[in-house]
Design a protein around this motif. Structure first.
Motif, PDB file in Angstrom:
ATOM      1  N   VAL A  94       0.849  -1.195   0.000  1.00 10.01           N
ATOM      2  CA  VAL A  94       0.000   0.000   0.000  1.00 10.01           C
ATOM      3  C   VAL A  94       0.882   1.241   0.000  1.00 10.01           C
ATOM      4  CG1 VAL A  94      -1.856   1.249   1.180  1.00 10.01           C
ATOM      5  CG2 VAL A  94      -1.702  -1.249   1.409  1.00 10.01           C
ATOM      6  N   ILE A  95       0.500   2.239  -0.792  1.00  3.94           N
ATOM      7  CA  ILE A  95       1.095   3.572  -0.665  1.00  3.94           C
ATOM      8  C   ILE A  95       0.043   4.486  -0.066  1.00  3.94           C
ATOM      9  CG2 ILE A  95       0.527   4.212  -3.065  1.00  3.94           C
ATOM     10  CD1 ILE A  95       3.051   5.987  -3.014  1.00  3.94           C
ATOM     11  N   HIS A  96       0.428   5.235   0.956  1.00  2.65           N
ATOM     12  CA  HIS A  96      -0.496   6.079   1.730  1.00  2.65           C
ATOM     13  C   HIS A  96       0.031   7.505   1.641  1.00  2.65           C
ATOM     14  CE1 HIS A  96      -3.003   6.491   5.659  1.00  2.65           C
ATOM     15  NE2 HIS A  96      -2.679   7.708   5.245  1.00  2.65           N
ATOM     16  N   CYS A  97      -0.642   8.335   0.847  1.00  4.62           N
ATOM     17  CA  CYS A  97      -0.169   9.691   0.571  1.00  4.62           C
ATOM     18  C   CYS A  97      -0.911  10.708   1.424  1.00  4.62           C
ATOM     19  CB  CYS A  97      -0.354  10.022  -0.905  1.00  4.62           C
ATOM     20  SG  CYS A  97       0.709   9.031  -1.983  1.00  4.62           S
ATOM     21  N   HIS A  98      -0.151  11.522   2.149  1.00  2.00           N
ATOM     22  CA  HIS A  98      -0.730  12.533   3.013  1.00  2.00           C
ATOM     23  C   HIS A  98      -0.831  13.864   2.270  1.00  2.00           C
ATOM     24  CE1 HIS A  98      -0.756  10.262   6.806  1.00  2.00           C
ATOM     25  NE2 HIS A  98       0.303   9.644   6.316  1.00  2.00           N
ATOM     26  N   ASP A  99      -2.054  14.308   2.068  1.00  2.00           N
ATOM     27  CA  ASP A  99      -2.401  15.561   1.402  1.00  2.00           C
ATOM     28  C   ASP A  99      -2.205  15.484  -0.104  1.00  2.00           C
ATOM     29  OD1 ASP A  99      -3.729  17.387   3.034  1.00  2.00           O
ATOM     30  OD2 ASP A  99      -1.890  17.937   4.075  1.00  2.00           O
ATOM     31  N   LEU A 100      -2.879  16.404  -0.775  1.00  2.00           N
ATOM     32  CA  LEU A 100      -2.966  16.345  -2.227  1.00  2.00           C
ATOM     33  C   LEU A 100      -1.614  16.510  -2.904  1.00  2.00           C
ATOM     34  CD1 LEU A 100      -5.068  16.132  -4.567  1.00  2.00           C
ATOM     35  CD2 LEU A 100      -5.029  18.641  -4.640  1.00  2.00           C
ATOM     36  N   ASP A 101      -0.693  17.246  -2.283  1.00  2.00           N
ATOM     37  CA  ASP A 101       0.581  17.508  -2.948  1.00  2.00           C
ATOM     38  C   ASP A 101       1.506  16.295  -2.976  1.00  2.00           C
ATOM     39  OD1 ASP A 101       1.135  17.573  -0.252  1.00  2.00           O
ATOM     40  OD2 ASP A 101       2.376  19.380  -0.324  1.00  2.00           O
ATOM     41  N   ARG A 115      -0.292  -3.582  -8.942  1.00  2.00           N
ATOM     42  CA  ARG A 115      -1.078  -4.158  -7.850  1.00  2.00           C
ATOM     43  C   ARG A 115      -1.012  -3.325  -6.574  1.00  2.00           C
ATOM     44  NH1 ARG A 115       0.142 -10.706  -8.297  1.00  2.00           N
ATOM     45  NH2 ARG A 115      -0.609 -10.942 -10.454  1.00  2.00           N
ATOM     46  N   LEU A 116      -0.321  -2.225  -6.617  1.00  2.00           N
ATOM     47  CA  LEU A 116      -0.182  -1.350  -5.449  1.00  2.00           C
ATOM     48  C   LEU A 116      -1.538  -0.762  -5.068  1.00  2.00           C
ATOM     49  CD1 LEU A 116       1.898   0.096  -3.541  1.00  2.00           C
ATOM     50  CD2 LEU A 116       1.980   1.931  -5.265  1.00  2.00           C
ATOM     51  N   ARG A 117      -1.917  -0.899  -3.804  1.00  2.00           N
ATOM     52  CA  ARG A 117      -3.140  -0.282  -3.319  1.00  2.00           C
ATOM     53  C   ARG A 117      -2.827   1.152  -2.906  1.00  2.00           C
ATOM     54  NH1 ARG A 117      -6.578  -4.601  -2.404  1.00  2.00           N
ATOM     55  NH2 ARG A 117      -8.209  -3.065  -2.817  1.00  2.00           N
ATOM     56  N   VAL A 118      -3.797   2.053  -3.100  1.00  2.00           N
ATOM     57  CA  VAL A 118      -3.569   3.485  -2.876  1.00  2.00           C
ATOM     58  C   VAL A 118      -4.539   4.023  -1.831  1.00  2.00           C
ATOM     59  CG1 VAL A 118      -3.628   5.789  -3.916  1.00  2.00           C
ATOM     60  CG2 VAL A 118      -2.667   3.850  -5.200  1.00  2.00           C
ATOM     61  N   VAL A 119      -3.970   4.684  -0.828  1.00  2.00           N
ATOM     62  CA  VAL A 119      -4.746   5.418   0.171  1.00  2.00           C
ATOM     63  C   VAL A 119      -4.353   6.886   0.072  1.00  2.00           C
ATOM     64  CG1 VAL A 119      -5.222   5.751   2.629  1.00  2.00           C
ATOM     65  CG2 VAL A 119      -4.911   3.434   1.728  1.00  2.00           C
ATOM     66  N   LEU A 120      -5.332   7.759  -0.147  1.00  2.00           N
ATOM     67  CA  LEU A 120      -5.095   9.202  -0.169  1.00  2.00           C
ATOM     68  C   LEU A 120      -5.679   9.788   1.101  1.00  2.00           C
ATOM     69  CD1 LEU A 120      -5.962  10.082  -3.884  1.00  2.00           C
ATOM     70  CD2 LEU A 120      -3.736   9.477  -2.903  1.00  2.00           C
TER      71      LEU A 120
END
Length: 388
Positions: A94-101, A115-120
């Motif tokens: 999983v990649i977990h990105c904090h904030d839109l930038d 296959r990477l799962r994405v959390v925004l």
């Protein structure tokens, strides 16, 4: 406990100064995940690698200044490229990105790792915040670019995390598949009820100093009354200017950057919490100021901006006062009311603490986060996504 998988978090600032990211990482580690945080520590305050209890922080991106505007565009491209490349090398689940930038990092990394799962994880409405210019041609261009990123990244995310129910519909309209509410709520064990019974009355602002006008009005409201004081703690782009102005006034204590572990103790020096922001920005009309929740957890009355989501909430539950922070006379009136009727202030504080204990706390928010992640891992039975 067996490892559920690996998460790479991405942040465009120093993580050591962001309690929310730290709390999320710790909650996920406790639930069986491995976590690596890629942080753009622009000022290079932190070491290149920091080992925490069960997780670590790695520095990526070039040296840069916060609030650099167009001068930072090239440096953002370098940060996105470095963070995406490091994510691909780590090959997480999983990649977990904090904030839109940071969302572009997820888009780039997924091209290499399908296959990477994405959390925004959106801490604010970025396109309507001080993170972007809001006026003139630069504002038009910046907001259009932010909307393009939203429309590109949000429909591709497996989970969108938001800090307030007021933002849920916004992300759903942009195509979010699943929205999970994880408030930036206080930890009940860290924030304890204040019982301060001194003759003076101290109002606090503890957080990033960005809105000069509002804090100046607060300082001006205090000056005519010898028993009123203010504690202004935290860094931010306006910290130096606030310190300069405060030096010309009386009974204003200014502290610079404070570490997250220092914050709970500072509230025990205060009688009320000032959590007013510039309501001309759409972000502040709908968000929940962290310091308001922290004040409630400490059993303190809170002062917030009228015409906002938090303003309506505070008035509805009688937790303090919603005011026009640009009206010095109104700020002064509220401070005098609270300082002259300490039982009223304590009762407002008791109601706020009861709401925090009733579910608006980090334990409840963290459960929604870990439930969402268990859903990503294919485990059944996640809890409710959104609560009021």
């Amino acid at each position: 406990m067996s490892v559920r998988g690996t998460i790479v978090m991405v942040a465009s600032a120093s993580v050591t100064a962001d309690p929310r990211i730290i709390k999320e990482a710790e909650a996920l580690v406790a639930d069986g995940w491995e976590v690596v945080v890629l942080a753009w520590d622009r000022a290079r305050r932190d070491p290149e690698r920091i080992e925490r209890d069960g997780w670590r922080i790695e520095r990526v991106g070039p040296e840069a200044a916060h609030g650099g505007g167009p001068r930072n565009v090239a440096k953002y491209w370098r940060f996105w490229a470095e963070a995406a490349a490091r994510c691909v090398a780590l090959a997480p689940d999983v990649i977990h990105c904090h904030d839109l930038d940071t969302a572009i990092v997820a888009v780039r990394a997924r091209r290499r790792l399908p296959r990477l799962r994405v959390v925004l994880d959106f801490h604010e409405l970025y396109r309507e915040s001080r993170a972007l210019p809001q006026g003139g041609l630069p504002g038009v261009i910046a907001r259009a670019a932010a909307r393009l990123v939203e429309r590109t990244a949000i429909p591709k995310a497996d989970v969108v995390v938001t800090v307030t129910s007021a933002h849920v519909a916004y992300y759903e309209r942009l195509g979010a598949r699943r929205v999970v509410l994880v408030e930036n709520a206080p930890d009940l064990d860290r924030y304890t009820v204040v019982d301060r019974r001194e003759d003076d009355f101290v109002v606090s602002f503890i957080g990033q100093k960005r809105w000069i006008t509002g804090l100046v009005k607060l300082m001006q409201a205090i000056q005519p009354h010898p028993h009123l004081k203010a504690l202004l703690a935290g860094g931010g782009t306006a910290a130096e200017e606030i310190a300069r102005i405060a030096s010309t006034m009386e009974r204003i204590e200014v502290l610079g950057r404070v570490e997250p572990d220092e914050i709970p103790g500072l509230y025990h020096r205060c009688d009320a919490v000032y959590a007013c922001y510039d309501a001309s920005l759409g972000n502040w009309r709908t968000t929940i100021p962290v310091k308001a929740l922290e004040g409630m957890a400490c059993g303190l009355p809170v002062i917030v901006t009228r015409g906002t989501w938090i303003g309506d909430f505070v008035e509805q539950h009688e937790l303090g006062f919603a005011i026009d922070p640009l009206d010095v006379a109104e700020v002064e009136e509220v401070l005098l009311r609270l300082s002259s009727d300490r039982e009223l202030a304590r009762e407002m504080g008791r109601r706020g603490r009861a709401i925090i204990e009733g579910g608006l706390n980090w334990a409840a928010a963290a459960r929604r986060l870990t439930d969402a992640y268990r859903g990503l891992a294919g485990e059944a039975g996640p809890g409710p996504d959104v609560v009021d």
